[in-house]
Each structure stands twice: as C-alpha cells, then as structure tokens.
Design an enzyme around this catalytic site. Sequence first.
Site, PDB file in Angstrom:
ATOM      1  N   CYS A 133      -1.568   1.401  -6.325  1.00  0.00           N
ATOM      2  CA  CYS A 133      -1.443   2.803  -6.731  1.00  0.00           C
ATOM      3  C   CYS A 133      -0.517   3.555  -5.794  1.00  0.00           C
ATOM      4  CB  CYS A 133      -2.821   3.460  -6.772  1.00  0.00           C
ATOM      5  SG  CYS A 133      -2.766   5.210  -7.183  1.00  0.00           S
ATOM      6  N   CYS A 136      -1.519   7.091  -5.019  1.00  0.00           N
ATOM      7  CA  CYS A 136      -2.585   7.215  -4.010  1.00  0.00           C
ATOM      8  C   CYS A 136      -2.056   6.921  -2.610  1.00  0.00           C
ATOM      9  CB  CYS A 136      -3.729   6.232  -4.277  1.00  0.00           C
ATOM     10  SG  CYS A 136      -4.185   6.005  -5.985  1.00  0.00           S
ATOM     11  N   ASP A 137      -1.258   5.883  -2.466  1.00  0.00           N
ATOM     12  CA  ASP A 137      -0.958   5.365  -1.131  1.00  0.00           C
ATOM     13  C   ASP A 137       0.509   5.482  -0.694  1.00  0.00           C
ATOM     14  OD1 ASP A 137      -3.625   4.584  -0.859  1.00  0.00           O
ATOM     15  OD2 ASP A 137      -3.278   2.714  -1.930  1.00  0.00           O
TER      16      ASP A 137
END
Length: 304
Positions: A133, A136-137
Amino acid sequence: MEKIVIIGSGPAGYTAAVYAARANLKPLIISGNTIGGLLTQTSEVENFPGFPAGINGYELTMKMQEQAEKFGARLEIAVVEKLELSNGGVQKITLDNGSVIETQALIIATGATPRWLGLESEERLKNCGVSACATCDGAFFEDMKVVVAGGGDSAMEEALFLTKFASEVIVVHRRNELRASKIMADRAMANEKIRFVWNSQIVEILGDSEVSGIKVRNNADNSESVIECQGVFVALGHVPATGLVKDQIELDESGFIKLQGGTSLTNLAGVFAAGDCADPRYRQAITAAGAGCRAAIDAERYLG
Ligand code: NDP
C-alpha cells in the site's frame, strides 16, 4: 432471530456496527480470522481524518470496536463456515464453533487481501520495507529508491504516487506489455522518475532486517540480476474475500461483490455489502468506513 449481522471486523464492519447500534438494532459482528481486519497489520495510518499525528492501524481498529460496543454492538470471535442466503428472507449463518445464527439483514464486510508474490523473503520483510500500500507507506521512502511489482492499473497508480517521495521508482513486470489502461500506462511511462524492468519476475527480496534490494529473473533468457532498493511495493491486485458467497450472490469478473449504483445493495434483498469485498477501486480505510455507514443505513431502511 437477529435483526442485523455484520460479517467482518474491519473499518467497514465496525462503522456499520456503530450506525446500526445507534439505530438501536443491536448488531452482531462476526469477527472473522483477523479481529480488526487488514488495517491491524499496517503500522502507521496517517491518512485517516481526525488523527493529525497518525495512528497505529491496530489502535485505530480497536477504537472503532470500542465505539461500536459502547452503543450496544456485540462481537462474536468466530469465522463463518457457511452462508445460506435468501432473497428477502431469513439469512442463515453457520460458524466454525458450530453455532447457527439467523438474521433478517446481513452486511458482508469481509474485505480483500493483497495478492503477494509468495516469497519467504517477502513475508519476512513485510513492514520492514515490503508493503502492499503506497498510500499507507509511501511517505516513509523520501529520497529512496523503491521497486513496484506488477503491470496493472494498481501498479501504475502506486508507482506514480511513489514519485512524490522516492528518488527513483522501478516497475518490475513479468511481461513486456502492461496490463494497465493506456492512460495510466502513458502517464507512468512519461514520468522521468519511473523506470521499467520488463519480462522480469522478482525471485527474492534481499536484506536481513530491512530491504536492501531485489533479485530478479529475466523470463526471456533466465538470467538473474540484483537491483538495489530500500522499498518494495507489491501491486499484483487484490483478492476479495468472497469465497463464502461466490455461488449465491452476483460478483464481478474479479470476484468483488456487485453493488447497485452508489448503494450497498446486492442482488439479494436483505443482503448488503461494504468495504473492500465490494470495492475494486479505492480500498482505503476511510472509503470502507463510509461504505459501512451506507450499508447500515440501507439495512435499517430495509428492516423498516
Ligand atoms: P490487475 O489484476 O489488473 O493487475 C495485476 C498485475 O499484477 C498484472 O500486471 C499481473 O501480470 C501482475 N501479477 C499478478 N500476479 C503476479 C505474480 N504472481 N507475479 C508477478 N506479477 C503478477 O490488478 P489491479 O489491482 O492492477 O487492477 C484491478 C482492477 O482495478 C482493474 O480493473 C483496474 O483497471 C482497476 N483499477 C483502476 C485504477 C484506476 O483507474 N485509477 C487504479 C487501480 C485499479 P500480468 O499482466 O502478466 O497478468
């Protein structure tokens, strides 16, 4: 007989539970294998509104659970073994602990799981440089070199997003032609930070405690080479967790539950779906939470 049962305890399931509980419907949530769902495996969530300092994925879902229980939702820690769905009738759920539950309305929020390469090194380095992701990261890879595995729209989207942070993004694809739509492919190809490695399969992710590179095999001549990088984003598509309903409910060609228009309605009256199991496109915690809200409102109206 239950009024509403929610299968799945991710952001979609818990948000549906908050809304249904506040409508005094006393929902029953069946947790599934991972209490809190996929989000519990994300370290830091920085894009969920309301948490400007970021929040640990596990903590965020536990807060959602607490909020749902505060209003009277009940959580049963169990896995659904069998579903017998009907169009507008009683929905029957058999759990792995042997109990059988009947409900008037059912919300399916079983999520989806990323498709992984299936390497031992990938499993070992998850959250240590390996992610599925970028949203997300990605921000953790400022000025670093990252690899994206895959050749579909998700891979292009992840690669383009990562160019905001990374110094270089290398897309490794197993064929010499992308599966992605032309517009996404053109956009990625035009970006000077993105480089493509064609006809190549990642056979190992290198690094002891964090990612230091990948080993790739060229599918044309079987030669192997090493690419240095600090992050690996696996974007091979998602597998919706819809095995339980696949013969009973309408799914799209990728196995996601088909919804009617912008609602949570499935093709069966009284059966609603929310979150990643019905979302091939966005797959974010916040969109799943929004979908859970819709499902609870739709279910409440159905019961009314
Ligand atoms: P896709 O199934 O379209 O693509 C998966 C990619 O991963 C393919 O290139 C495939 O290779 C590759 N792959 C699969 N398994 C392996 C493996 N074991 N090893 C190496 N490579 C592998 O999934 P997406 O998530 O990209 O897209 C899903 C749907 O969502 C599509 O309909 C897409 O259009 C849509 N979507 C749209 C977006 C947008 O419009 N902005 C953004 C994201 C998704 P191969 O090509 O060789 O099969």
